[in-house]
Design a protein around this motif. Structure first.
Motif, short mmCIF file in Angstrom:
data_model
loop_
_atom_site.label_atom_id
_atom_site.label_comp_id
_atom_site.label_asym_id
_atom_site.label_seq_id
_atom_site.Cartn_x
_atom_site.Cartn_y
_atom_site.Cartn_z
N ARG A 24 0.82 -1.19 0.00
CA ARG A 24 0.00 0.00 0.00
C ARG A 24 0.86 1.26 0.00
N LEU A 28 0.48 4.26 -2.61
CA LEU A 28 0.23 5.67 -2.27
C LEU A 28 1.27 6.57 -2.92
N ALA A 179 -5.35 -0.89 2.99
CA ALA A 179 -4.45 -0.89 4.15
C ALA A 179 -4.67 -2.14 4.98
N LYS A 184 3.96 -2.52 11.58
CA LYS A 184 4.93 -1.69 10.84
C LYS A 184 4.36 -0.30 10.51
N CYS A 185 3.03 -0.17 10.58
CA CYS A 185 2.41 1.13 10.30
C CYS A 185 3.00 2.23 11.19
N CYS A 188 5.85 3.92 9.65
CA CYS A 188 5.66 4.23 8.24
C CYS A 188 5.56 5.74 8.07
N PHE A 191 2.03 7.10 7.26
CA PHE A 191 0.94 6.78 8.17
C PHE A 191 -0.16 7.84 8.12
N PRO A 196 -4.47 4.06 8.04
CA PRO A 196 -4.78 2.63 7.92
C PRO A 196 -5.98 2.20 8.77
#
Ligand code: SF4
Lengths: 219, 343
Positions: A24, A28, A179, A184-185, A188, A191, A196
């Motif tokens: 994702r 993006l 998402a 791990k988000c 990121c 984010f 997500p």
């Protein structure tokens, strides 16, 4: 026969690291062009600036160092730029030339393989362009100031090929993968624009609207 | 949610915007009056006829900072921004839906549900705050009509029916708006909306605030990759940002009307801040514009729990949050578009 991509269909090689981290995130950045430059990426850029000089060549002993080398592979369908390629020419072994790729990263080695994957993709491009074989390369990390050797074994090569194929598949559909909210988000850089958590509220719209209507009935 | 960056509003017509390294510098008659690193900003809005250096515009484009030039009255003249963000496939979806009457009607209903429900809340809040001091029967009656109209919008309607309900609601709402003004009644009154030009102080104030809001919805849509020009309720007309106007509907009562009322009722703006021109059109003096912009900026920094996302965000991020939800809906991730409804 292996499929060869047309020039128009090539995707940015740099995307493979995003893709390996999170499909994702790649979507993006590379499909939606949603990208906020935050402090971290600015640091990364500044660090790149130093190695980002296509007119620079340097020779150290029998090693010639070239920077910002354009790369492309029609079998992977990727194009990009390698930070640094070191070309070693041994006088004593009949003009055999040894190429090795170095990629500079801010920060430190990651838990996942995204940096190895990107480096290997670069190597595969160079192999295809020069019809050579490259067995290993190096990742240099700004934080640890250390280079790490990466072997381009079959396992890594297959992984790169599979990622590249899947990137093309998703790119053709033009669909940003949904998402998947996971740990791990937290690390990121996208984010804030990915949101997500939204993946969990998908089905809430109907309920939300009913609540709005219910409120109108209370009088 | 995305971080909220600042929008810089420049009202001094003699200001000149320049670049110095990674900074924006504002000069008036060669004297530096303001400086900020560009990465603190997400937009610059100027009112009147000021200059900006090409180098600054170049940096803004590169950093994704939109620069909008408005007339002193807030009418949009030009915007400088970089390559459109987002996926062309998303925009095509937007155009396809906008081409369909029935799909447009569905989305238009949602924006107007948001608008009317929020108008109703403005009225209800007023009743609970001032109900013991002023006559409120009429306000109460209109608030009930608003509720009924929201329910009517829950049915499947033709686009013209949605417009009809919208028109009727707006007219009713503004018919009692005058009662919500409790100070300076001789300077501020509402006898119906007029815009080109605004013919009284209240309309001048509202129009100016709506222009600030329109700028925000427009850039929010651009940020998520939608085309602000192609709307569902507001149909295409050259130069009109139809979708930005659509998205603005649900925020008008919540962000603008209440702010305008509280500026007046708290006596932060007064009648002498306005100027009636020979034609009857009313303009705001620069000091009032400053007060209004300050109040607007302050409002944006307040926090609210987003009713659909159920999390705290800055009020200033609401247009972005709604634009994001709209993009998610168009993309098919959300089955309906949930308008912003404030209670
Ligand atoms: S926030 Fe999570 S799901 Fe979204 S792009 Fe980042 S890692 Fe992927």
């Amino acid at each position: 026969m292996e499929k060869l991509y047309e020039e128009d269909d090539l995707l940015a090689l740099s995307g493979i690291q995003h893709f390996a981290f999170c499909e994702r995130q790649w979507g993006l950045i590379h499909v939606e062009s949603q990208w906020v430059e935050n402090v971290k990426t600015v640091e990364g850029k500044n660090m790149h600036k130093r190695v980002d000089d296509p007119y620079f060549t340097e020779t150290r002993g029998d090693v010639k160092i070239v920077r910002s080398v354009p790369l492309m592979s029609k079998t992977l369908g990727l194009y990009g730029v390698a930070d640094v390629i070191e070309i070693q020419q041994h006088d004593d072994n009949f003009g055999i030339v040894n190429y090795s790729i170095v990629e500079y990263k801010r920060g430190k080695p990651k838990a996942d393989d995204r940096d190895q994957v990107q480096l290997c993709a670069q190597a595969l491009c160079l192999e295809e362009m020069l019809a050579i074989t490259i067995n290993y390369g190096y990742l240099f990390y700004g934080e640890t100031k250390h280079r790490y050797r990466v072997e381009f074994n079959n396992c890594l090569r297959t992984r790169v090929q599979e990622l590249a194929q899947r990137m093309h598949l998703l790119f053709e559909k033009g669909q940003t993968p949904p998402a998947v909210y996971n740990k791990k988000c937290k690390n990121c850089s996208l984010f804030d624009i990915c949101v997500p958590e939204l993946s969990k509220v998908n089905k809430r719209t109907q309920k939300y609207l009913s609540r709005v209507f219910d409120d109108m009935r209370i009088e | 949610m995305r971080k909220m960056l600042n929008v810089l509003y420049i009202t001094n017509p003699e200001a000149y915007l320049a670049k110095d390294g990674e900074n924006l510098v504002v000069r008036v008659q060669d004297e530096e009056i303001f400086r900020t690193p560009i990465h603190y900003l997400e937009g610059i809005v100027t009112f009147g006829y000021m200059g900006a250096s090409p180098a600054l515009l170049g940096m803004c484009v590169e950093k994704g900072v939109t620069v909008s030039f408005l007339t002193a009255h807030g009418k949009h003249q030009a915007t400088v921004h970089g390559t459109p963000k987002g996926n062309v496939l998303l925009r095509r979806k937007q155009y396809r839906l906008a081409d369909s009457e029935s799909e447009s009607a569905k989305l238009a209903s949602m924006f107007i549900i948001g608008k009317i429900a929020n108008c109703r809340t403005v009225l209800r809040r007023f009743m609970s705050d001032y109900g013991d001091k002023v006559q409120i029967e009429e306000v109460d009656r209109v608030s009930k009509i608003m509720a009924r109209n929201v329910l009517r919008l829950g049915k499947e309607l033709l686009l013209d029916e949605v417009r009809g309900i919208e028109g009727e609601s707006a007219q009713m709402y503004f018919s009692v708006f005058d009662q919500l003004i409790i100070c300076h009644k001789d300077h501020f009154f509402m006898k119906g909306r007029n815009r080109r030009p605004p013919l009284d102080n209240m309309n001048a104030l509202l129009s100016f605030l709506y222009s600030l809001l329109l700028h925000e919805t427009r850039s929010a849509l651009e940020t998520v990759g939608l085309d602000p020009y192609v709307g569902f309720l507001h149909r295409d007309r050259p130069g009109r940002t139809g979708l930005a106007l659509d998205l603005m509907e649900e925020f008008r009562p919540y962000l603008v009307d209440r702010l305008a009322l509280s500026l007046i009722n708290r006596r932060q703006v007064t009648g002498d801040g306005f100027l009636k021109k020979e034609s009857g059109g009313v303009i705001m003096k620069e000091n009032v514009r400053k007060i209004v912009i300050e109040a607007w900026q302050k409002r944006k920094r307040e926090e609210i729990t987003h009713p659909f996302l159920e999390k705290k965000i800055y009020v200033g991020l609401l247009p972005y949050a709604q634009a994001l939800l709209l993009a998610r809906h168009l993309r098919g991730d959300l089955d309906r578009y949930p308008p912003f409804v404030w209670k």
